[in-house]
Design a protein around this motif. Structure first.
Motif, PDB file in Angstrom:
ATOM      1  N   VAL A   9       0.858  -1.188   0.000  1.00 46.12           N
ATOM      2  CA  VAL A   9       0.000   0.000   0.000  1.00 46.12           C
ATOM      3  C   VAL A   9       0.888   1.230   0.000  1.00 46.12           C
ATOM      4  N   VAL A  20      -6.977   1.438   4.378  1.00 47.20           N
ATOM      5  CA  VAL A  20      -6.757   0.275   3.512  1.00 47.20           C
ATOM      6  C   VAL A  20      -5.839  -0.730   4.196  1.00 47.20           C
ATOM      7  N   LEU A  24      -7.081  -4.573   4.794  1.00 52.34           N
ATOM      8  CA  LEU A  24      -6.402  -5.733   4.216  1.00 52.34           C
ATOM      9  C   LEU A  24      -5.775  -6.614   5.292  1.00 52.34           C
ATOM     10  N   VAL A  75      -2.147  -1.445  -3.687  1.00 55.43           N
ATOM     11  CA  VAL A  75      -3.086  -0.324  -3.631  1.00 55.43           C
ATOM     12  C   VAL A  75      -2.269   0.955  -3.623  1.00 55.43           C
ATOM     13  N   SER A  77      -2.354   4.695  -3.019  1.00 57.82           N
ATOM     14  CA  SER A  77      -3.151   5.801  -2.464  1.00 57.82           C
ATOM     15  C   SER A  77      -2.299   7.000  -2.077  1.00 57.82           C
ATOM     16  N   ALA A 206     -12.074   2.384   1.978  1.00 61.20           N
ATOM     17  CA  ALA A 206     -11.237   1.186   2.120  1.00 61.20           C
ATOM     18  C   ALA A 206     -12.036  -0.090   1.883  1.00 61.20           C
ATOM     19  N   ARG A 207     -13.295  -0.099   2.287  1.00 57.80           N
ATOM     20  CA  ARG A 207     -14.105  -1.299   2.042  1.00 57.80           C
ATOM     21  C   ARG A 207     -14.298  -1.541   0.547  1.00 57.80           C
ATOM     22  N   VAL A 209     -12.090  -0.635  -1.755  1.00 54.71           N
ATOM     23  CA  VAL A 209     -10.783  -1.135  -2.189  1.00 54.71           C
ATOM     24  C   VAL A 209     -10.654  -2.613  -1.848  1.00 54.71           C
ATOM     25  N   GLU A 210     -11.000  -2.963  -0.616  1.00 56.92           N
ATOM     26  CA  GLU A 210     -10.942  -4.361  -0.176  1.00 56.92           C
ATOM     27  C   GLU A 210     -11.766  -5.265  -1.092  1.00 56.92           C
TER      28      GLU A 210
END
Length: 232
Positions: A9, A20, A24, A75, A77, A206-207, A209-210
């Motif tokens: 990340v 995130v 994760l 990821v 960000s 983040a959810r 992304v997850e």
């Protein structure tokens, strides 16, 4: 993808990136971070790096690989935000905005792609609703984030046949330190234009992304707009 994989990340020290990392980790990933600060709450390993520097990114990714193992999810960000009228944006400001946002994504993608291909992994880039809708005073930021959409869709087409999923999340204004307390995006008159009447929170982004990393096995080159209905 196996949830025992290593995730990388960028920008994991705060805001969306930190959320995130937490999301994760809950899914069983071992998480390494690249951040200017050199630290990230909850990460298993962190390296101080400027993501706009391709050689530094390559070296940092090698460090994380050596410490944690092959990288199965990425990821991106890392970034920053500033507003300015187009006539007041210097050439250096244009270059920096593009180097950090688009260049950072490109550098990380190129450094991690061999691992992602080997592990049939996933990469999720964090863009912005401004990449889709634009914004007054946001020309260079919106241009850099818009370039991310083109990169994501093109790289997705290039590597999907090798089992790698490349997708994007484009959040609307989110309640992070990037938005100053006097930001126009926090103003009540702006919030009242949104169907949900509020900013997003980092865990909500983040959810998404997850989901794209772990569960969206049929998503390739997609852009998920998490923006309180701002660009309906």
């Amino acid at each position: 993808m196996s949830e025992s994989a290593v995730a990388l990340v960028t920008g994991g020290a705060s805001g969306i990136g930190a959320a995130v990392v937490e999301a994760l980790t809950r899914r069983g990933f071992t998480v390494g971070c690249l951040d200017l600060s050199g630290s990230a709450p909850g990460a298993d390993y962190a390296v101080a790096v400027d993501v706009s520097d391709p050689d530094a990114v390559a070296g940092a990714v090698a460090q994380i690989r050596a410490a944690l193992g092959p990288i199965g999810a990425v990821v991106t960000s890392a970034g920053y935000y500033e507003m300015a009228p187009v006539a007041e944006i210097s050439a250096d400001a244009w270059r920096r905005m593009l180097r950090v946002h688009l260049g950072g994504l490109v550098n990380v993608a190129r450094a991690t792609l061999p691992d992602l291909i080997e592990r049939r992994g996933a990469l999720v880039a964090v863009a912005s609703e401004l990449a889709v809708g634009g914004g007054d005073g946001d020309v260079h930021y919106a241009a850099a984030k818009g370039a991310i959409l083109g990169f994501v869709r093109s790289l997705a087409a290039e590597v999907a046949g090798r089992g790698v999923r490349i997708n994007c999340v484009a959040p609307g204004p989110t309640d992070t330190p990037l938005l100053a307390l006097d930001s126009p995006w926090r103003a009540s008159d702006y919030l009242m234009t949104l169907p949900l009447r509020r900013l997003a929170t980092p865990p909500e982004v983040a959810r998404c992304v997850e989901y794209l990393v772990c569960d969206a096995t049929f998503s390739v080159g997609d852009v998920v707009n998490v923006n309180s209905g701002a660009v309906i």
